[in-house]
Write an enzyme that holds these catalytic residues in place. Structure first.
Site, PDB file in Angstrom:
ATOM      1  CG  ASP A 166      -6.754  -3.123  -3.187  1.00  0.00           C
ATOM      2  OD1 ASP A 166      -7.365  -2.276  -2.508  1.00  0.00           O
ATOM      3  OD2 ASP A 166      -5.533  -3.333  -3.069  1.00  0.00           O
TER       4      ASP A 166
ATOM      5  CG  HIS B 268      -5.595  -2.616   0.444  1.00  0.00           C
ATOM      6  ND1 HIS B 268      -4.840  -2.209  -0.640  1.00  0.00           N
ATOM      7  CD2 HIS B 268      -5.090  -1.942   1.513  1.00  0.00           C
ATOM      8  CE1 HIS B 268      -3.931  -1.326  -0.253  1.00  0.00           C
ATOM      9  NE2 HIS B 268      -4.056  -1.160   1.044  1.00  0.00           N
TER      10      HIS B 268
ATOM     11  CB  SER C 123      -0.954  -0.032   1.199  1.00  0.00           C
ATOM     12  OG  SER C 123      -1.994   0.878   1.048  1.00  0.00           O
TER      13      SER C 123
END
Length: 276
Positions: A227, A256, A97
């Site tokens: 995601d 995610h 991320s």
């Protein structure tokens, strides 16, 4: 575990496990978490004989709650300070991320010989924000909602995010792990509200296009097609096109936070890439 002090006096906390002569793997966590988010992966790669290192980004976890420096350039500079202090050479850098953005910026600027490979998992590059040049991005209102949540009731927001979109626990039939939700909240609340607030702009508004173009080492881009935090279509496929030596691996229906929900799949895949 230990600490390193950066040029502006910030103390960066890090864990460093495994043989000093082992191939180093450096893990970069997402917003608003800490090095603890990598416990599963660190234990897995430690068992494979690697030296595993993970740090808390400034303002996050156990690192200094600074008033300034909550931007990608400073995050990358902090990583440089850490890797210089540990004299890491030929390291693999893995980012999830926001940490994927940090990896992209650091690797693009790293000194020769410092990095051998990189892995971006559910990562924010090339650019999350919707602009004229990035029409598939998310509108600013989405990130304003994150900012509002941090400012108004950070504690509840840090329950709502992992309970819903982060791990895909809002999907029908999802196997909800209360432990993952509680651990996400725990890590988030360790950090500073100002750092979390300002990091939202750092991960959403930073354009990593030029960074990706400059990276020469092999890069694995791993992304879940479901995601809900960093939408697949405007991230992973575009990132791979910008890389000189990128490999895209898509995970159908994965969320995610797939490193935590499906480590039994992700860990061996990352290991195979490192060994390839």
């Amino acid at each position: 575990m230990g600490t390193v002090t950066t040029g502006d006096g910030t103390t960066i906390f890090y864990k460093d496990w495994g043989p000093r002569d082992g191939e180093p793997i450096v893990f970069h966590h997402g917003w608003p978490l800490s090095a603890d988010d990598w416990d599963n992966q660190m234990l897995f790669f430690l068992a494979q004989g690697y030296r595993v290192i993970a740090h808390d980004r400034r303002g996050h976890g156990r690192s200094t709650q600074t008033a300034t420096g909550h931007d990608m350039d400073t995050y990358a500079a902090d990583v440089t300070a850490l890797t210089d202090a540990l004299d890491l050479r030929g390291a693999v850098h893995i980012g999830h991320s926001t940490g994927g953005g940090e990896v992209a910026r650091y690797v693009a600027r790293a000194k020769p010989g410092r990095v051998s490979k990189a892995v971006l998992v559910g990562a924010v590059p090339p650019l999350m924000l919707k602009t004229e040049a990035n029409p598939g991005g998310l509108p600013k209102e989405v990130f304003d909602g994150f900012r509002e949540g941090v400012a108004d009731n950070r504690a509840q927001t840090f329950i709502d995010i992992p309970s819903g979109p982060f791990y895909g626990f809002n999907r029908p039939g999802a196997q909800v792990s209360q432990g993952l939700i509680d651990n996400w909240w725990r890590q988030g609340m360790m950090g500073a509200a100002n750092a979390h607030y300002e990091c939202i702009a750092a991960f959403s508004e930073t354009d990593f296009t030029e960074d990706l173009k400059q990276i020469d080492v092999p890069v694995l881009v791993a992304h879940g097609t479901d995601d809900q935090v960093v939408p697949y279509d405007d991230s992973a496929p575009l990132t791979v096109k910008l890389l000189k030596n990128g490999t895209l691996k898509s995970y159908e229906g994965y969320p995610h936070g797939m490193l935590s929900t499906h480590p039994e799949v992700l860990n061996p895949d990352i290991l195979a890439f490192i060994r390839s």
